[in-house]
Design a protein around this motif. Structure first.
Motif, PDB file in Angstrom:
ATOM      1  N   SER A 136      13.745 -23.954 -19.342  1.00  0.00           N
ATOM      2  CA  SER A 136      13.573 -24.774 -18.133  1.00  0.00           C
ATOM      3  C   SER A 136      13.251 -26.227 -18.455  1.00  0.00           C
ATOM      4  O   SER A 136      13.449 -27.099 -17.612  1.00  0.00           O
ATOM      5  CB  SER A 136      12.486 -24.178 -17.239  1.00  0.00           C
ATOM      6  N   THR A 137      12.773 -26.513 -19.658  1.00  0.00           N
ATOM      7  CA  THR A 137      12.441 -27.896 -20.028  1.00  0.00           C
ATOM      8  C   THR A 137      13.463 -28.505 -20.986  1.00  0.00           C
ATOM      9  O   THR A 137      13.274 -29.628 -21.440  1.00  0.00           O
ATOM     10  CB  THR A 137      11.034 -27.964 -20.665  1.00  0.00           C
ATOM     11  N   ASP A 138      14.541 -27.797 -21.284  1.00  0.00           N
ATOM     12  CA  ASP A 138      15.569 -28.318 -22.194  1.00  0.00           C
ATOM     13  C   ASP A 138      16.551 -29.172 -21.389  1.00  0.00           C
ATOM     14  O   ASP A 138      17.652 -28.746 -21.051  1.00  0.00           O
ATOM     15  CB  ASP A 138      16.278 -27.171 -22.909  1.00  0.00           C
ATOM     16  N   ASP A 139      16.114 -30.398 -21.097  1.00  0.00           N
ATOM     17  CA  ASP A 139      16.903 -31.283 -20.234  1.00  0.00           C
ATOM     18  C   ASP A 139      18.254 -31.649 -20.847  1.00  0.00           C
ATOM     19  O   ASP A 139      19.248 -31.763 -20.132  1.00  0.00           O
ATOM     20  CB  ASP A 139      16.112 -32.547 -19.903  1.00  0.00           C
ATOM     21  N   ARG A 142      20.550 -28.662 -20.482  1.00  0.00           N
ATOM     22  CA  ARG A 142      20.859 -28.474 -19.053  1.00  0.00           C
ATOM     23  C   ARG A 142      21.854 -29.529 -18.571  1.00  0.00           C
ATOM     24  O   ARG A 142      22.786 -29.222 -17.825  1.00  0.00           O
ATOM     25  CB  ARG A 142      19.582 -28.513 -18.228  1.00  0.00           C
ATOM     26  N   ARG A 143      21.684 -30.769 -19.005  1.00  0.00           N
ATOM     27  CA  ARG A 143      22.609 -31.836 -18.613  1.00  0.00           C
ATOM     28  C   ARG A 143      24.008 -31.529 -19.147  1.00  0.00           C
ATOM     29  O   ARG A 143      25.000 -31.622 -18.422  1.00  0.00           O
ATOM     30  CB  ARG A 143      22.088 -33.178 -19.130  1.00  0.00           C
TER      31      ARG A 143
END
Length: 177
Positions: A136-139, A142-143
């Motif tokens: 959930s914090t792996d931006d 995720r992007r």
């Protein structure tokens, strides 16, 4: 574009370089989540043996490992298989279960090539939807995934680590139809 780059199904001989890439990626990406002693204790030979077994004798026919290559050097790998989530249909829902790019070779196109090979493989195996659990914090991941057409489907989970900490994940999905 470099003509010496590709993605293909993994061979058992790829297992040792895959283990090296996996350890490098875990040290780079999970240093804040996994205690240093655990990262230092990772055994490349043991990881390679597991990957060789997964490649040569997968648990089922639609479980596949793919590698991203630059010349003959493994730069990343992915594991695709049916989704085992309770709310998934194992006939139509495939999953990207592992996706690792060597930290020293990110942003060189290996991830995009590998993701396209994973999608092509899942589609060839007749899956019509793919899911992918990401931190959930792996931006950055995720992007990358979102720019490739994946969207959150509302599912989330927490995985417990040996030290009592938890890792929160969200599930993304995309249509393969």
């Amino acid at each position: 574009m470099n003509a010496d780059v590709s993605a293909r199904l993994a061979w058992p001989d790829d297992a040792s370089p895959m283990a090296r890439v996996q350890i490098a990626a875990w040290r780079a990406n999970y240093a804040e989540l996994i205690p240093a002693a655990e990262l230092d204790a990772l055994d490349p030979a043991q990881l390679a043996e597991r990957w060789a077994m997964t490649i040569s004798t997968p648990k089922e026919a639609r479980m596949r490992v793919l590698v991203a290559l630059e010349r003959a050097d493994v730069r990343g790998f992915t594991l695709v298989h049916p989704s085992y989530d309770p709310d998934s249909d194992q006939v139509t829902d495939g999953e990207i279960g592992e996706f690792i790019i060597d930290p020293e070779h990110q942003r060189e196109g290996h991830g995009s090539r590998l993701l396209q090979a994973a999608i092509d493989t899942l589609s060839a195996d007749k899956f019509t939807r793919a899911v992918w659990w990401i931190g959930s914090t792996d931006d950055a991941l995720r992007r990358f995934v979102s720019e490739s057409g994946w969207e959150p489907d509302g599912a989330h989970r927490e995985l417990a680590a040996d030290d009592g900490s938890t890792v929160k994940q969200i599930r993304l999905h995309t249509s393969l139809a």
